[in-house]
Motif scaffolding. Structure first.
Motif, short mmCIF file in Angstrom:
data_model
loop_
_atom_site.label_atom_id
_atom_site.label_comp_id
_atom_site.label_asym_id
_atom_site.label_seq_id
_atom_site.Cartn_x
_atom_site.Cartn_y
_atom_site.Cartn_z
N LEU A 95 46.32 -44.49 7.21
CA LEU A 95 45.26 -43.72 7.87
C LEU A 95 45.83 -42.69 8.85
O LEU A 95 45.07 -41.90 9.40
N ALA A 109 44.36 -39.41 14.55
CA ALA A 109 42.89 -39.51 14.57
C ALA A 109 42.37 -38.54 15.63
O ALA A 109 43.02 -38.33 16.66
N GLU A 118 35.55 -42.60 11.95
CA GLU A 118 36.64 -41.85 11.33
C GLU A 118 37.60 -42.77 10.59
O GLU A 118 37.93 -42.52 9.42
N TYR A 134 35.91 -44.29 7.47
CA TYR A 134 35.73 -43.31 6.41
C TYR A 134 37.07 -42.98 5.74
O TYR A 134 37.18 -42.94 4.52
N LYS A 135 38.10 -42.80 6.55
CA LYS A 135 39.43 -42.54 5.98
C LYS A 135 39.90 -43.72 5.13
O LYS A 135 40.52 -43.52 4.08
N LYS A 178 40.84 -43.40 1.20
CA LYS A 178 42.16 -43.84 0.72
C LYS A 178 42.06 -45.09 -0.16
O LYS A 178 43.07 -45.62 -0.61
N LEU A 197 33.04 -35.20 9.81
CA LEU A 197 33.93 -36.02 8.98
C LEU A 197 33.58 -35.86 7.51
O LEU A 197 34.47 -35.70 6.66
N GLY A 233 35.90 -34.35 4.58
CA GLY A 233 36.16 -35.10 3.36
C GLY A 233 35.82 -34.32 2.11
O GLY A 233 36.58 -34.32 1.14
N LEU A 249 40.31 -33.88 5.42
CA LEU A 249 40.10 -35.02 6.30
C LEU A 249 41.39 -35.48 6.97
O LEU A 249 41.39 -35.93 8.11
N PHE A 250 42.51 -35.34 6.28
CA PHE A 250 43.77 -35.83 6.83
C PHE A 250 44.62 -34.71 7.45
O PHE A 250 45.77 -34.91 7.80
#
Length: 168
Positions: free
Chosen positions: A95, A100, A110, A113-114, A118, A154, A158, A163-164
């Motif tokens: 993550l 974050a 967050e 959701y991550k 993943k 978020l 996504g 997102l990352f």
């Protein structure tokens, strides 16, 4: 704290409120759940879970908020707002927890959701969430509104594949 725990060599990391609303008696079940899962939530919303001593308005707000978060982020869990969580160290690394970015309470959304994006293995174990024994809630209307907007952000990140990435 997550990053520091990883740096110290922790294999499992837990977060919980320190006002006794999250009781340590649930930790053995949560630790056991991490034997087959990457993320475990202490949940009021699954069979065996409960909200104890909380005002009806707060319980209704929790239910509405969970519905909103589940619908917007497509999360497969019942208690999206639970701050009583456990993670395998590898899950926190996946993550990229050190990057974050969500403010305040939205950080729980967050990370959840991550984890879904993943495809980490997420589960819930029942807990009895008790009204705090000490202190007062820090939840304000402004904090709640900021969290709801962050959840939309978020989802957008996504959908756009960012997102990352570290948002500006």
């Amino acid at each position: 704290a997550f990053v520091q725990a990883l740096e110290m060599g922790a294999t499992h990391v837990f977060e919980m409120d320190a006002d006794w609303s999250h009781h340590p008696e649930h930790l053995p079940a949560m630790i056991a759940a991490l034997g087959e899962h990457d993320v475990v939530l202490g949940s009021r919303q699954v069979p065996g879970g409960a909200d104890i001593g909380r005002p009806a308005a707060r319980i209704a707000l929790t239910h509405a908020s969970n519905l909103y978060v589940r619908l917007v982020l497509g999360l497969p869990v019942r208690d999206c707002n639970s701050g009583y969580r456990g993670f395998r160290a590898g899950a926190l690394r996946t993550l990229d927890v050190g990057h974050a970015f969500s403010p305040g309470p939205a950080i729980v959304h967050e990370l959840l959701y991550k984890a879904r994006v993943k495809r980490l293995r997420i589960t819930e174990v029942p807990i009895h969430f008790r009204e705090r024994e000490r202190g007062t809630s820090t939840l304000t209307f402004a904090t709640l509104l900021r969290s709801y907007v962050t959840i939309l952000r978020l989802r957008w990140l996504g959908l756009t594949g960012r997102l990352f990435e570290a948002p500006a």
